[in-house]
Design an enzyme around this catalytic site. Structure first.
Site, PDB file in Angstrom:
ATOM      1  N   SER A  22     -38.428  31.476  22.444  1.00 57.25           N
ATOM      2  CA  SER A  22     -37.892  30.111  22.478  1.00 57.25           C
ATOM      3  C   SER A  22     -38.992  29.060  22.511  1.00 57.25           C
ATOM      4  CB  SER A  22     -36.964  29.946  23.687  1.00 57.25           C
ATOM      5  OG  SER A  22     -37.625  30.337  24.878  1.00 57.25           O
ATOM      6  N   ASN A 109     -34.992  32.473  35.426  1.00 61.32           N
ATOM      7  CA  ASN A 109     -33.618  31.950  35.378  1.00 61.32           C
ATOM      8  C   ASN A 109     -33.463  30.649  36.164  1.00 61.32           C
ATOM      9  OD1 ASN A 109     -33.247  34.255  33.959  1.00 61.32           O
ATOM     10  ND2 ASN A 109     -31.945  35.296  35.469  1.00 61.32           N
ATOM     11  N   THR A 154      -5.924  -5.521  12.733  1.00 58.16           N
ATOM     12  CA  THR A 154      -5.277  -4.281  13.189  1.00 58.16           C
ATOM     13  C   THR A 154      -4.810  -3.608  11.904  1.00 58.16           C
ATOM     14  OG1 THR A 154      -3.076  -5.254  13.361  1.00 58.16           O
ATOM     15  CG2 THR A 154      -4.432  -5.336  15.348  1.00 58.16           C
ATOM     16  N   HIS A 155      -4.838  -2.304  11.868  1.00 56.37           N
ATOM     17  CA  HIS A 155      -4.498  -1.547  10.643  1.00 56.37           C
ATOM     18  C   HIS A 155      -5.373  -1.984   9.467  1.00 56.37           C
ATOM     19  CE1 HIS A 155      -0.704  -0.452  12.769  1.00 56.37           C
ATOM     20  NE2 HIS A 155      -0.775  -1.708  13.187  1.00 56.37           N
ATOM     21  N   SER A 276     -30.819   1.686  -5.143  1.00 61.68           N
ATOM     22  CA  SER A 276     -30.354   2.826  -5.923  1.00 61.68           C
ATOM     23  C   SER A 276     -31.400   3.119  -6.985  1.00 61.68           C
ATOM     24  CB  SER A 276     -29.020   2.488  -6.584  1.00 61.68           C
ATOM     25  OG  SER A 276     -28.854   3.224  -7.776  1.00 61.68           O
ATOM     26  N   LYS A 282     -28.155  -2.702  -6.722  1.00 57.48           N
ATOM     27  CA  LYS A 282     -27.677  -2.140  -5.456  1.00 57.48           C
ATOM     28  C   LYS A 282     -28.557  -2.473  -4.244  1.00 57.48           C
ATOM     29  CE  LYS A 282     -24.147   0.209  -4.877  1.00 57.48           C
ATOM     30  NZ  LYS A 282     -24.167   1.573  -4.918  1.00 57.48           N
ATOM     31  N   ASN A 284     -28.046  -0.998  -0.396  1.00 54.82           N
ATOM     32  CA  ASN A 284     -27.119  -0.119   0.325  1.00 54.82           C
ATOM     33  C   ASN A 284     -27.386  -0.087   1.835  1.00 54.82           C
ATOM     34  OD1 ASN A 284     -25.842   0.665  -2.068  1.00 54.82           O
ATOM     35  ND2 ASN A 284     -27.338   2.300  -2.412  1.00 54.82           N
ATOM     36  N   GLU A 289     -24.593   4.260   7.284  1.00 59.28           N
ATOM     37  CA  GLU A 289     -23.934   5.471   6.765  1.00 59.28           C
ATOM     38  C   GLU A 289     -24.487   6.703   7.466  1.00 59.28           C
ATOM     39  OE1 GLU A 289     -23.737   5.519   2.312  1.00 59.28           O
ATOM     40  OE2 GLU A 289     -24.525   3.496   2.588  1.00 59.28           O
ATOM     41  N   TYR A 316     -26.785  34.477  34.904  1.00 61.49           N
ATOM     42  CA  TYR A 316     -27.526  34.111  33.699  1.00 61.49           C
ATOM     43  C   TYR A 316     -27.265  35.099  32.571  1.00 61.49           C
ATOM     44  CZ  TYR A 316     -31.298  33.091  30.449  1.00 61.49           C
ATOM     45  OH  TYR A 316     -32.004  32.784  29.316  1.00 61.49           O
ATOM     46  N   GLN A 321     -29.859  30.328  26.459  1.00 59.58           N
ATOM     47  CA  GLN A 321     -31.059  29.790  25.807  1.00 59.58           C
ATOM     48  C   GLN A 321     -30.664  28.873  24.644  1.00 59.58           C
ATOM     49  OE1 GLN A 321     -34.784  32.117  25.410  1.00 59.58           O
ATOM     50  NE2 GLN A 321     -34.264  32.208  23.242  1.00 59.58           N
ATOM     51  N   LYS A 324     -30.718  24.623  24.534  1.00 58.82           N
ATOM     52  CA  LYS A 324     -31.794  23.656  24.305  1.00 58.82           C
ATOM     53  C   LYS A 324     -31.778  23.013  22.929  1.00 58.82           C
ATOM     54  CE  LYS A 324     -34.260  26.185  27.575  1.00 58.82           C
ATOM     55  NZ  LYS A 324     -33.125  27.143  27.428  1.00 58.82           N
TER      56      LYS A 324
HETATM   57  N1  ARG Z   1     -36.109  31.110  27.483  1.00 60.92           N
HETATM   58  C1  ARG Z   1     -35.125  31.419  28.472  1.00 60.92           C
HETATM   59  C2  ARG Z   1     -33.992  30.388  28.417  1.00 60.92           C
HETATM   60  O1  ARG Z   1     -34.181  29.392  27.821  1.00 60.92           O
HETATM   61  C3  ARG Z   1     -35.750  31.432  29.803  1.00 60.92           C
HETATM   62  C4  ARG Z   1     -35.056  32.303  30.817  1.00 60.92           C
HETATM   63  C5  ARG Z   1     -35.286  33.709  30.497  1.00 60.92           C
HETATM   64  N2  ARG Z   1     -34.787  34.563  31.503  1.00 60.92           N
HETATM   65  C6  ARG Z   1     -34.648  35.866  31.294  1.00 60.92           C
HETATM   66  N3  ARG Z   1     -34.195  36.552  32.261  1.00 60.92           N
HETATM   67  N4  ARG Z   1     -34.933  36.417  30.172  1.00 60.92           N
HETATM   68  O2  ARG Z   1     -32.938  30.572  28.944  1.00 60.92           O
END
Ligand code: ARG
Length: 457
Positions: A22, A109, A154-155, A276, A282, A284, A289, A316, A321, A324
């Site tokens: 990660s 964790n 409205t509408h 454009s 144009k 834009n 958008e 956990y 993971q 993120k």
């Molecule tokens: N990269 C992991 C996450 O984002 C970190 C925690 C990993 N824990 C484990 N027991 N493998 O969740």
């Protein structure tokens, strides 16, 4: 070799690394990871769980790593599994055995739960700042258009007269609520999970309150299973950002419409417009958008995490993971959208004359015409009917209510007099709506002042 090489050899297939690592995205949390570790090490030293000397070496080592990353002297090794592994390995490389004591009484964790909470709290502050900038722009532009009459819809049909200031301040109110929601979500984000360990807490005599205080957290989690597996705060942030983006998208949709020749209520600055490749004429509104388009990404990010969490047994699981990338994408999208809309709004030119022209057609003063009759003693439902007939009469003759001669008014009802023209003048219609929250200039001015005061807190 892996940090966790023990039961398994730690020599893994590269395809496992491809799905498992990660660091490609969690390296964003390096500052929070180091700051969290510094607090943890200080607490370990204070509690006598590790030597004070080791704790001091760890703290100094971590500070050095952060300084070197910030100065560019140290590059994050992207072949590491995650940011936690990188920081710990670098620390041990630099200070030797003491570095290996940092992870005492901690699991990745509870560490990752801490890092992401710290990271999100910082981002919330930044996003609130950006939302305030945009809300301030709405207030400033509104102040210049307190008497710029335009049709309210409205509408998507012309309905009643309002002012441009009133329309702008509607969006400012939405942003105020977004800011409040974000700030509220921050309170639940700053609950310290550290001390939950892998799932069952730890046997060491940690001082969790001390760590919470050091890191500016408002409290500690009260159940270790929940501490490592709760991602509600992340879902709350994604919900807040989804609602924020929905607001920005509605604003964007209106700007797109208003830029069209059909409306021509606004012209965006050249520096915030695109052209454009084939149509020379144009200009834009790509920004609005794209904000409208990107709103779907943020909804998707919310769905990603809701779905990832929905069937996870305690505590956990590696599925988590996946939180993120969804969070970072939503934060980046909201950041980009807020950052571009503020200068776009400040540099836009609104066209009061076109708004006035649009307001003049469409019988948006019909309600006021009925109210005029009510003031002369006619029951509202009867007045409503008469004005309906008047409108039809005018449409057939291509007249507005303002243009209809008084003699013809009087064919419909004898309560009509010369003063009807004053009563249905668009500016009168707006000025009369002076209740708090209404479009009358003095009411909007009060809203602007309250909005500004609200943002100072
Ligand atoms: N990269 C992991 C996450 O984002 C970190 C925690 C990993 N824990 C484990 N027991 N493998 O969740």
């Amino acid at each position: 070799m892996k940090l966790w090489a023990g039961r398994t050899g730690g020599d893994v297939d590269e395809r496992l690394s491809a799905i498992n690592n990660s660091i490609g995205f969690d390296s964003r949390m390096v500052k929070q990871d180091i700051t969290g570790s510094i607090a943890h090490a200080r607490m370990l030293g204070k509690q006598g769980i590790i030597d004070e000397a080791d704790a001091a070496a760890i703290v100094a080592g971590l500070k050095g790593i952060l300084a070197d990353i910030e100065s560019g002297a140290l590059e994050i090794d992207m072949s590491c599994e995650d940011i936690h592994t990188f920081v710990e390995a670098t620390l041990t490389e630099r200070i030797g055995d003491a570095g290996k004591r940092l992870h005492t009484a901690r699991s990745r964790n509870d560490q990752v739960a801490l890092d992401i909470r710290m990271y999100l709290a910082d981002e919330i502050d930044r996003l609130v700042g950006l939302a305030k900038d945009l809300a301030a722009a709405f207030c400033d532009v509104a102040e210049q258009h307190l008497e710029t009459v335009m049709p309210g819809y409205t509408h998507l049909q012309r309905a009643q007269p309002i002012t441009l200031a009133h329309w702008l301040m509607a969006y400012a109110q939405m942003l105020l609520r977004d800011i409040e929601r974000l700030s509220d979500c921050k309170k639940r984000t700053l609950i310290l999970p550290l001390g939950s360990g892998a799932l069952a807490g730890t046997t060491y005599p940690l001082d969790r309150e001390f760590v919470a205080e050091q890191l500016g957290f408002g409290g500690i989690s009260l159940n270790s299973l929940d501490g490592v597996s709760d991602r509600d705060f992340a879902l709350e942030l994604l919900s807040c950002l989804s609602i924020l983006m929905m607001h920005l998208s509605r604003f964007s949709e209106e700007i797109c419409l208003w830029c069209s020749w059909e409306f021509k209520f606004v012209t965006l600055a050249d520096s915030f417009s695109t052209g454009s490749s084939i149509m020379p004429q144009k200009k834009n509104p790509d920004i609005t958008e794209l904000v409208r388009g990107k709103t779907g990404r943020v909804y998707g990010d919310l769905m990603t995490l809701l779905t990832a969490m929905k069937a996870l047994p305690l505590a956990y699981n590696k599925d988590m993971q996946e939180d993120k990338e969804a969070l970072f994408d939503a934060i980046d999208t909201a950041d980009l959208s807020l950052s571009v809309l503020t200068p776009m709004l400040r540099t836009a030119t609104f066209h009061p004359a076109n708004m006035k022209k649009a307001a003049a057609r469409g019988f948006i003063n019909a309600t006021d015409c009925a109210d005029y009759m009510v003031k002369k003693g006619v029951p509202f439902r009867d007045a409503y009917k008469v004005v309906g007939q008047l409108v039809k009469y005018c449409i057939d003759r291509e007249l507005t209510l303002d243009e209809l001669p008084i003699a013809e008014y009087r064919q419909f009802s004898l309560v009509f007099d010369e003063d009807v023209y004053q009563a249905i003048d668009l500016l009168t219609c707006v000025n009369q709506r002076s209740l708090p929250g209404g479009p009358a200039p003095e009411a909007v001015r009060a809203t602007i002042e309250k909005t500004r005061a609200n943002m100072e807190n």
